[in-house]
Design an enzyme around this catalytic site. Structure first.
Site, PDB file in Angstrom:
ATOM      1  N   SER A 113       0.797  -1.222   0.000  1.00 46.39           N
ATOM      2  CA  SER A 113       0.000   0.000   0.000  1.00 46.39           C
ATOM      3  C   SER A 113       0.831   1.275   0.000  1.00 46.39           C
ATOM      4  O   SER A 113       1.622   1.500  -0.908  1.00 46.39           O
ATOM      5  CB  SER A 113      -0.960  -0.040   1.182  1.00 46.39           C
ATOM      6  OG  SER A 113      -1.880   0.984   1.082  1.00 46.39           O
ATOM      7  N   HIS A 114       0.688   2.080   1.055  1.00 40.34           N
ATOM      8  CA  HIS A 114       1.347   3.381   1.095  1.00 40.34           C
ATOM      9  C   HIS A 114       2.799   3.284   1.547  1.00 40.34           C
ATOM     10  O   HIS A 114       3.483   4.299   1.620  1.00 40.34           O
ATOM     11  CB  HIS A 114       0.583   4.299   2.046  1.00 40.34           C
ATOM     12  CG  HIS A 114       0.444   3.682   3.406  1.00 40.34           C
ATOM     13  ND1 HIS A 114      -0.441   2.679   3.659  1.00 40.34           N
ATOM     14  CD2 HIS A 114       1.109   3.897   4.552  1.00 40.34           C
ATOM     15  CE1 HIS A 114      -0.330   2.301   4.925  1.00 40.34           C
ATOM     16  NE2 HIS A 114       0.606   3.032   5.495  1.00 40.34           N
ATOM     17  N   ASP A 278      -2.696   6.348  -3.386  1.00 42.84           N
ATOM     18  CA  ASP A 278      -1.531   5.689  -2.782  1.00 42.84           C
ATOM     19  C   ASP A 278      -1.013   4.525  -3.642  1.00 42.84           C
ATOM     20  O   ASP A 278      -1.465   4.329  -4.771  1.00 42.84           O
ATOM     21  CB  ASP A 278      -1.853   5.224  -1.361  1.00 42.84           C
ATOM     22  CG  ASP A 278      -2.793   4.031  -1.346  1.00 42.84           C
ATOM     23  OD1 ASP A 278      -3.587   3.897  -2.299  1.00 42.84           O
ATOM     24  OD2 ASP A 278      -2.730   3.225  -0.390  1.00 42.84           O
ATOM     25  N   ASP A 280      -1.412   1.295  -3.836  1.00 44.76           N
ATOM     26  CA  ASP A 280      -2.321   0.308  -4.424  1.00 44.76           C
ATOM     27  C   ASP A 280      -3.675   0.892  -4.822  1.00 44.76           C
ATOM     28  O   ASP A 280      -4.601   0.152  -5.157  1.00 44.76           O
ATOM     29  CB  ASP A 280      -2.513  -0.876  -3.468  1.00 44.76           C
ATOM     30  CG  ASP A 280      -3.127  -0.472  -2.134  1.00 44.76           C
ATOM     31  OD1 ASP A 280      -2.943   0.682  -1.722  1.00 44.76           O
ATOM     32  OD2 ASP A 280      -3.795  -1.317  -1.510  1.00 44.76           O
ATOM     33  N   ASP A 282      -6.080   2.584  -3.200  1.00 51.02           N
ATOM     34  CA  ASP A 282      -7.300   2.580  -2.394  1.00 51.02           C
ATOM     35  C   ASP A 282      -7.462   3.829  -1.523  1.00 51.02           C
ATOM     36  O   ASP A 282      -8.528   4.053  -0.953  1.00 51.02           O
ATOM     37  CB  ASP A 282      -7.434   1.295  -1.562  1.00 51.02           C
ATOM     38  CG  ASP A 282      -6.252   1.023  -0.667  1.00 51.02           C
ATOM     39  OD1 ASP A 282      -5.306   1.841  -0.656  1.00 51.02           O
ATOM     40  OD2 ASP A 282      -6.253  -0.021   0.017  1.00 51.02           O
ATOM     41  N   ARG A 283      -6.415   4.646  -1.423  1.00 48.88           N
ATOM     42  CA  ARG A 283      -6.549   5.882  -0.633  1.00 48.88           C
ATOM     43  C   ARG A 283      -6.710   7.092  -1.533  1.00 48.88           C
ATOM     44  O   ARG A 283      -6.370   7.036  -2.718  1.00 48.88           O
ATOM     45  CB  ARG A 283      -5.297   6.107   0.220  1.00 48.88           C
ATOM     46  CG  ARG A 283      -5.063   5.039   1.241  1.00 48.88           C
ATOM     47  CD  ARG A 283      -3.918   5.433   2.141  1.00 48.88           C
ATOM     48  NE  ARG A 283      -3.717   4.408   3.141  1.00 48.88           N
ATOM     49  CZ  ARG A 283      -3.114   4.614   4.306  1.00 48.88           C
ATOM     50  NH1 ARG A 283      -2.634   5.810   4.594  1.00 48.88           N
ATOM     51  NH2 ARG A 283      -2.969   3.639   5.165  1.00 48.88           N
ATOM     52  N   LYS A 377     -11.634   0.112   0.102  1.00 44.68           N
ATOM     53  CA  LYS A 377     -11.661   1.543  -0.105  1.00 44.68           C
ATOM     54  C   LYS A 377     -11.176   1.805  -1.518  1.00 44.68           C
ATOM     55  O   LYS A 377     -10.521   0.959  -2.116  1.00 44.68           O
ATOM     56  CB  LYS A 377     -10.820   2.270   0.939  1.00 44.68           C
ATOM     57  CG  LYS A 377      -9.389   1.794   1.124  1.00 44.68           C
ATOM     58  CD  LYS A 377      -8.812   2.464   2.366  1.00 44.68           C
ATOM     59  CE  LYS A 377      -7.329   2.179   2.547  1.00 44.68           C
ATOM     60  NZ  LYS A 377      -7.076   0.940   3.278  1.00 44.68           N
TER      61      LYS A 377
HETATM   62  C1  VG1 Z   1      -3.279   2.017   8.387  1.00 48.95           C
HETATM   63  C2  VG1 Z   1      -4.460   2.947   8.577  1.00 48.95           C
HETATM   64  C3  VG1 Z   1      -5.752   2.166   8.422  1.00 48.95           C
HETATM   65  C4  VG1 Z   1      -5.773   1.462   7.068  1.00 48.95           C
HETATM   66  C5  VG1 Z   1      -4.530   0.612   6.906  1.00 48.95           C
HETATM   67  C6  VG1 Z   1      -4.424  -0.005   5.526  1.00 48.95           C
HETATM   68  O1  VG1 Z   1      -3.283   1.016   9.381  1.00 48.95           O
HETATM   69  O2  VG1 Z   1      -4.409   3.570   9.823  1.00 48.95           O
HETATM   70  O3  VG1 Z   1      -6.839   3.053   8.553  1.00 48.95           O
HETATM   71  O4  VG1 Z   1      -6.901   0.655   6.945  1.00 48.95           O
HETATM   72  O5  VG1 Z   1      -3.358   1.400   7.119  1.00 48.95           O
HETATM   73  O6  VG1 Z   1      -4.475   0.978   4.535  1.00 48.95           O
HETATM   74  P1  VG1 Z   1      -2.376   1.093  10.704  1.00 48.95           P
HETATM   75  O7  VG1 Z   1      -2.607  -0.210  11.428  1.00 48.95           O
HETATM   76  O8  VG1 Z   1      -0.980   1.288  10.250  1.00 48.95           O
HETATM   77  O9  VG1 Z   1      -2.866   2.274  11.477  1.00 48.95           O
HETATM   78  V1  VG1 Z   1      -3.656   0.736   3.113  1.00 48.95           V
HETATM   79  O10 VG1 Z   1      -4.006   1.931   2.080  1.00 48.95           O
HETATM   80  O11 VG1 Z   1      -2.189   0.416   3.699  1.00 48.95           O
HETATM   81  O12 VG1 Z   1      -4.222  -0.802   2.496  1.00 48.95           O
HETATM   82 CO    CO Z   2      -3.560   1.431   0.171  1.00 46.80          CO
END
Ligand code: VG1
Ligand code: CO
Length: 544
Positions: A113-114, A278, A280, A282-283, A377
């Protein structure tokens, strides 16, 4: 040529976090590491014999190798058909859509992801189930348990699969490999949800925007939809070519890593609208002219105005938000007379609510918003809904937001992240906070007095599953709130997240700067958790 059974030994660290298994690339590159985890996923799929499985990822370093391994292992494990995005690419929401459209048993989505990518960056493997959503906790626990006892995995020999050519072929084991255009089905879905004519009209009238794909997966999607289908000018999408290391950047669309967009939007020749997504896809990040929209506010505005888009013209059934997300959406739900559900962090908790039709729109403070169109998302979805609303209301982002605050009040909100903490110190801080819960009510910090405090626990209203220890909540008299939890997506040390939320109705306070409105609350939170004493940190690394 058939499947080989390979003997292996368990790794003890394959426990999925908030969103799949995330580790540094060299961890995934250890012999058998990826195979063990993929086999554990495949073992968790009841009814995989002859079934369809979706495979794709965000294109980061190691994506292609793992896509090929996943295809080879699916072939050896009785899967009947795999649907793979061309080049091994699929955004998370597009993968969710394909799982649903093609009635797959699930999908393997490769992404951290990010988190940054590259040879020394992060990699990740997520498993989505048949509804298109992230595996619920029961499934991730079963996968983890299997990874602890695994003794062998099955893999087929796949000679010469060309991931870059759309079409179907059959493997020697009899499995069909279908390589699909990663964008097509997703773009068609978006056309059914939004008023593309109205958005195209907006662009024809001279409305300008910049979409920063951050060299991640959304580039091809945004180019196809915004520039080609909606007629936004060429060059609207920047950093649109996915790169294995995201061009050295950090594909997290927030005020730190997408600071250049904020600067662009405060200049005199700013476009009307800026957005980013981001790693992947989804953000989302939304910025109007001189107006950043916090993700919690974005969720509230989208919910309040969703009826302006064709897919939601009949109204929404309900709203769900993760617990740390601000209460801005709660005011909208109350006004609409629909229920508001508060869930633990992570999209996997929205799945049952969406499947049961209890909610239509969901969101998280971490820049995630989505609806019942998929079970993830969806960054571009949020951008398109904003554009649809702007087109329908004939107002700019700042005007829409100001009217929203005037009507519902404003939840000033910030998240303070303390990154790369010593894991032991972070765990100690949380333990001490937990232990202090009974003694907090009645204590004062400056003018703030604690009303109640707890450790958030959730019982899923649909399937009754329970999740405890999901974040410490401290509520103050007058309605302010501080929340503390440790991140479940990091790959080095621990990250403490402190979430601050303060509601204001007074017009003067609505316009005030969030940092100053939240200063006293931030100081109280730091004192309550003993952040400096326990971690040595006097200020957060990232404020979003
Ligand atoms: C973070 C965010 C959470 C989100 C998750 C995955 O998790 O706070 O809201 O669902 O990333 O998003 P954490 O446990 O680090 O707070 V993504 O865009 O990485 O799939
Ligand atoms: Co993501």
């Amino acid at each position: 040529m058939s499947a080989t059974i390979v003997a292996t030994r368990p790794f003890d660290d394959q426990k999925p976090g908030t969103s799949g298994l995330r580790k540094k690339v060299p961890v995934f590159q250890q012999p058998h590491y990826v195979e063990n985890f993929l086999q554990s996923i495949l073992d968790s799929i009841a009814g995989r014999e002859g079934a369809t499985l979706v495979i794709g990822g965000d294109g980061r370093f190691y994506n292609r190798e793992v896509v090929l391994k996943a295809i080879a292992m699916a072939a050896a494990n009785g899967i009947g058909r795999v649907i793979v995005g061309r080049g091994g690419l699929l955004s998370t929401p597009a993968a969710s859509n394909l799982i649903r459209q093609r009635k797959a048993v699930g999908g393997i989505v490769l992404s951290a992801s990010h988190n940054p990518g590259g040879p020394q960056g992060d990699f990740g493997i997520k498993f989505n189930v048949a509804n298109g959503g992230p595996a619920p906790e029961g499934v991730t626990e079963a996968i983890y348990a299997q990874s602890r006892r695994i003794e062998s995995y099955r893999i087929a020999d796949l000679l010469g699969i060309d991931l870059d050519r759309v079409g179907s072929l059959s493997t020697p084991t009899g499995m069909t490999v279908e390589i699909v255009d990663p964008v097509e089905d997703y773009a068609r879905l978006m056309e059914t949800l939004f008023d593309f004519d109205a958005i195209a009209g907006l662009f024809r009238s001279g409305f300008t925007m910049v979409f920063d794909a951050m060299h991640a997966i959304t580039g091809p999607y945004a180019t196809a939809i915004l520039e080609r289908r909606l007629g936004a000018g060429p060059g609207t999408v920047i950093n649109g070519v996915p790169l294995p290391d995201f061009g050295g950047g950090h594909p997290d669309p927030n005020l730190v890593h997408a600071r250049h967009l904020l600067e662009l939007m405060s200049g005199d020749d700013a476009p009307d609208f800026a957005a980013a997504s981001d790693g992947d896809g989804d953000r989302n990040l939304i910025i109007g002219r001189r107006q950043f929209v916090s993700p919690s506010d974005s969720l509230a505005v989208l919910a309040a105005n969703a009826h302006l888009a064709p897919a939601y013209a009949g109204g929404i059934a309900g709203i769900a938000r993760s617990m740390p997300t601000s209460a801005a959406a709660d005011h909208v739900a109350a006004d609409l007379g629909v229920p508001l559900y508060e869930t633990p962090t992570g999209w996997k908790f929205f799945g049952t609510l969406l499947d049961a039709g209890l909610v239509t729109i969901c969101g998280e403070e971490s820049a995630g918003t989505g609806s019942d169109h998929v079970r993830e998302k969806d960054g571009l979805w949020a951008v398109l809904l904003w554009l649809n609303i702007v087109a329908a209301r004939r107002q700019g982002v700042a005007e829409i937001l100001r009217e929203h605050w005037a009507r519902f009040g404003r939840n000033h909100y910030q998240r303070h992240d303390y990154e790369a903490l010593d894991a032991g110190a972070a765990a100690g801080l949380m333990d001490a906070l937990r232990a202090s819960l009974p003694s907090l009510p009645g204590r004062s910090f400056g003018t703030l007095r604690v009303e109640k405090a707890d450790d958030f626990a959730y019982v899923d209203p649909v399937d009754g599953s329970e999740s405890s220890r999901q974040g410490i909540r401290v509520f103050f008299e007058g309605g302010s709130r501080a929340v503390f939890r440790l991140s479940g997506t990091g790959t080095s040390g621990a990250t403490l997240r402190v979430y601050l939320d303060r509601y204001e109705r007074d017009p003067e306070m609505i316009e005030a700067d969030s940092t100053s409105v939240l200063a006293e609350l931030a100081a109280a939170a730091a004192e309550i958790a003993g952040i400096e004493a326990r971690t040595g940190r006097t200020a957060p690394d990232v404020v979003t």
